[in-house]
Design an enzyme around this catalytic site. Sequence first.
Site, PDB file in Angstrom:
ATOM      1  N   HIS A 456      30.444  51.567  33.630  1.00 50.22           N
ATOM      2  CA  HIS A 456      29.511  52.205  32.890  1.00 50.22           C
ATOM      3  C   HIS A 456      29.550  52.704  32.321  1.00 50.22           C
ATOM      4  O   HIS A 456      29.049  53.280  30.719  1.00 50.22           O
ATOM      5  CB  HIS A 456      28.530  51.572  34.158  1.00 50.22           C
ATOM      6  CG  HIS A 456      27.966  50.626  34.322  1.00 50.22           C
ATOM      7  ND1 HIS A 456      26.758  50.382  35.867  1.00 50.22           N
ATOM      8  CD2 HIS A 456      27.809  50.008  33.895  1.00 50.22           C
ATOM      9  CE1 HIS A 456      26.049  49.751  35.173  1.00 50.22           C
ATOM     10  NE2 HIS A 456      26.885  48.241  34.565  1.00 50.22           N
ATOM     11  N   GLU A 693      45.218  31.854  32.794  1.00 54.25           N
ATOM     12  CA  GLU A 693      45.360  33.224  33.191  1.00 54.25           C
ATOM     13  C   GLU A 693      46.567  33.601  33.870  1.00 54.25           C
ATOM     14  O   GLU A 693      47.174  34.544  34.291  1.00 54.25           O
ATOM     15  CB  GLU A 693      44.477  33.914  33.908  1.00 54.25           C
ATOM     16  CG  GLU A 693      43.032  33.500  33.082  1.00 54.25           C
ATOM     17  CD  GLU A 693      41.917  34.028  33.832  1.00 54.25           C
ATOM     18  OE1 GLU A 693      41.352  34.844  34.384  1.00 54.25           O
ATOM     19  OE2 GLU A 693      41.461  32.774  34.428  1.00 54.25           O
ATOM     20  N   ASP A 717      44.348  39.450  32.872  1.00 51.33           N
ATOM     21  CA  ASP A 717      45.172  38.951  34.082  1.00 51.33           C
ATOM     22  C   ASP A 717      46.755  38.179  33.890  1.00 51.33           C
ATOM     23  O   ASP A 717      48.173  38.175  34.208  1.00 51.33           O
ATOM     24  CB  ASP A 717      44.545  37.858  34.672  1.00 51.33           C
ATOM     25  CG  ASP A 717      43.199  38.153  35.421  1.00 51.33           C
ATOM     26  OD1 ASP A 717      43.895  39.059  36.034  1.00 51.33           O
ATOM     27  OD2 ASP A 717      42.319  37.757  35.351  1.00 51.33           O
ATOM     28  N   CYS A 764      41.376  35.680  24.402  1.00 51.46           N
ATOM     29  CA  CYS A 764      39.877  36.743  24.678  1.00 51.46           C
ATOM     30  C   CYS A 764      40.445  37.881  25.851  1.00 51.46           C
ATOM     31  O   CYS A 764      39.368  38.577  26.284  1.00 51.46           O
ATOM     32  CB  CYS A 764      38.854  35.669  25.608  1.00 51.46           C
ATOM     33  SG  CYS A 764      39.545  34.797  27.150  1.00 51.46           S
TER      34      CYS A 764
END
Length: 832
Positions: A456, A693, A717, A764
């Site tokens: 965050h 991945e 990944d 992505c």
Amino acid sequence: MRFTLKAPVSGPLVPLAQVPDPVFAAKMVGEGLAIDPVTDCLRAPCDGVVRRLHPSHHAITLETAGGLEVLMHIGLETVALKGDGFRPKVKDGDRVRLGDALVEFDPQTLAARAKSLLTVVVVTNVERVLSFTHCSGFVRMGDVILEMTLADAGAAAAAAVVSGDSALGEKLRIPNPQGLHARPAAVLASAAKAFAAEIRLERGAESVNARSVVAIMGLDVALGDSVRIVARGADAKAAVEQLTKLLLGGLGEAGADGGPSAPKPRATGDPDRLTGVSASPGLAIGIVQQLRREDVTLARYGEAPHEERRKLESALAQARVQLQALEARLRSEADPAKAAIFAAHAELLDDPDLREPAEQAIGEGLSAAFAWRTAFAAQADRLAAMKNELLAARASDLRDVGGRVLRLITGSEAGPIVFPKDTILIAEDLTPSDTASLDRTRVLGFCTTTGGASSHVAILARSLGLPAIAGIEARALEIPAGTSAILDGTKGTLRLRPKEDELRSIGERQLKHSERRAAALLSAAQPATTRDGHRVEVAANAGKIDDVREALALGGEGVGLLRSEFLFMERTQAPTEDEQHAAYSAMAKLLGPNRSLIIRTLDVGGDKPLSYWPIPKEENPFLGERGIRFLLDHPEVLRAQLRAILRAAPEGKVQVMFPMVATLPELRRAKLILEEERAQLGAASIPVGIMVEVASVAVMADAFAREVDFFSIGTNDLTQYTLAMDRGHPRLAPLVDALNPAVLSLIDNTVRAAHEHGRWVGVCGGIAGDPQAVPILLGLGVDELSVSVPVIPEIKARIRSLKFAECQALAQQALASGTAEEVRALSPEPKE
């Protein structure tokens, strides 16, 4: 008072002096004996409570009604087995009776891999015992092995009262490969007993008696954890100095003293250049300032329970008001969607897992401050231990909220720190509240030695436009205040003492970057087409509908990755099928019939567990039950999600994508379940894709391309699995670069196989939004880039500045390179 221990296993008794381990033989751990076991189940030698079951299950401590601590250690040097060969039958807190099964073990595994099968049984708090009588010979389980005469507990407690000066040790990182398990804990406890002072070992908010082996083990201190020694008494200073030195030296354990097994500090080759992980892009030129936090000493016991409860309730109410004000400020000054972080913080104030333990502890006589800190620190440590970026971010949130309430209870709440103008802030960590409260007219950017790009704090930094680096080298904390520096949040580097020409060049870059971003925003709605007519789709990585709205406003051409796990997190139970359907439908309607919504099925498990779907602890969760493996093991979860997706499909251009696929059978099982649910609903078919991945999929892309409609390459990944480097590791993260030629080769193979079968390929992962990587990805033939929402305009502008033919030539040069550094040298950043 007499007390006896019975044999927990059958076998010949061995005196401690004959045990081939100097720590046990010298009775540093405690007094007792050993048994060479001929049975394969460790049983309770007395009635008691399981005080501590070691995570590796090789050691367990019982506490008797009289306060004795009995440690049983199965085999020697078995901590390194990390649980292999052990099957625990109890857990911490369980009450057991004499003869109850505690831990089953495999003698063959231990015999083959451990130093010895000898099982040690010792009383660790020997100050509670006046005399020991040892048995000898062969014993069967349940036979008496040790008789004791106990000391008076009240007298022992009275003798332990200490007064005098206090001393506080420096914080240090534990170098022991297996943390403070029994052997190093015993060395520390034994050394502590040589001093008259009261000595405690602190880890975060937890503090234990440094003379107690069991208490030290109970802290669960792991490699790299931060601890310190605190002492009070006449020889407190000497105790702190000596024990701190022992801890830094690894307490005599092999591999923990800077030897071959010890982790080596990361070196950049340039003392004025520090590296970390990009948390928020951008450049800042300024002066280093350090943020150091002082730990608050709390009184353990308080006033009457009703008074302490009143203090806690008052602090909780004040914290709620503060969080509401912070949320309102962020809504007006930055991204309103990100203000929801503080609404979530306010929800934590009512969390029963925080309030109930705190209120119970207050009822037992503890102060409100001590009870509250213990409650929130325990929950935060539990989340942080899960080794997942998203959950670690929640741990940071919990500490933020907890610390706010704690300061209000103790009256130590202060106004925001005022930093000098042009500050580049360095801190071990920052909380979301810290970040949102920074005066951006004075603080130009920050670096933390902890955290990651998905925390965050990082999200807020990006929202506020503050360049930031996470996981920077620990030596950043030693940079003198006032040192000039250049913070490059995009590259994750901090440059110290730059020369005048560097400063001038950076200033010019900043100005041109601002102009370039403004121009990109003006043209955000234009398609991403290269100068020679090659079209590439630029979509968004999203987690909620606010992300979709923002992406559309910035020119996003769809959602290339909807992280559906965000619907499942921060809840006490899973969302229903109808709740999922409503969320997916709303996003599909917002995107309309011509923009794709690619929904990745739930990607949790292993390193990303959910509280309401407990998953057994795994030795290596990144290689464990996660993604598609979790879903196939929980088909009811997968079926509900697929039904929700199929029901939402008529609202837009909906597609489904399975995560962490590694084998064809996994894919086929998932597709079969999808088809079964589609047939039952009478729904239309939807396109099916998979995340690429792991290397197995990239290598076998030709076979997988026959079975799917598209690929989306998760380069984060894929890179860490290809290079065998944890992308969240503070030392290795800078080396985990998706422009490594090995990773590019896997992308190339995937694209070639997909195009041969008429399938499209997206990326992505992080490099989709990296301006240096974009021309190479285009040159490799990638059809779609799905990027972080804020960078959509700049990535589209970057594509419009390129020629596809030149990108193809560049990609071939990159594939022929030897290192990621060579690749980046081939593809310079966009001209300012």
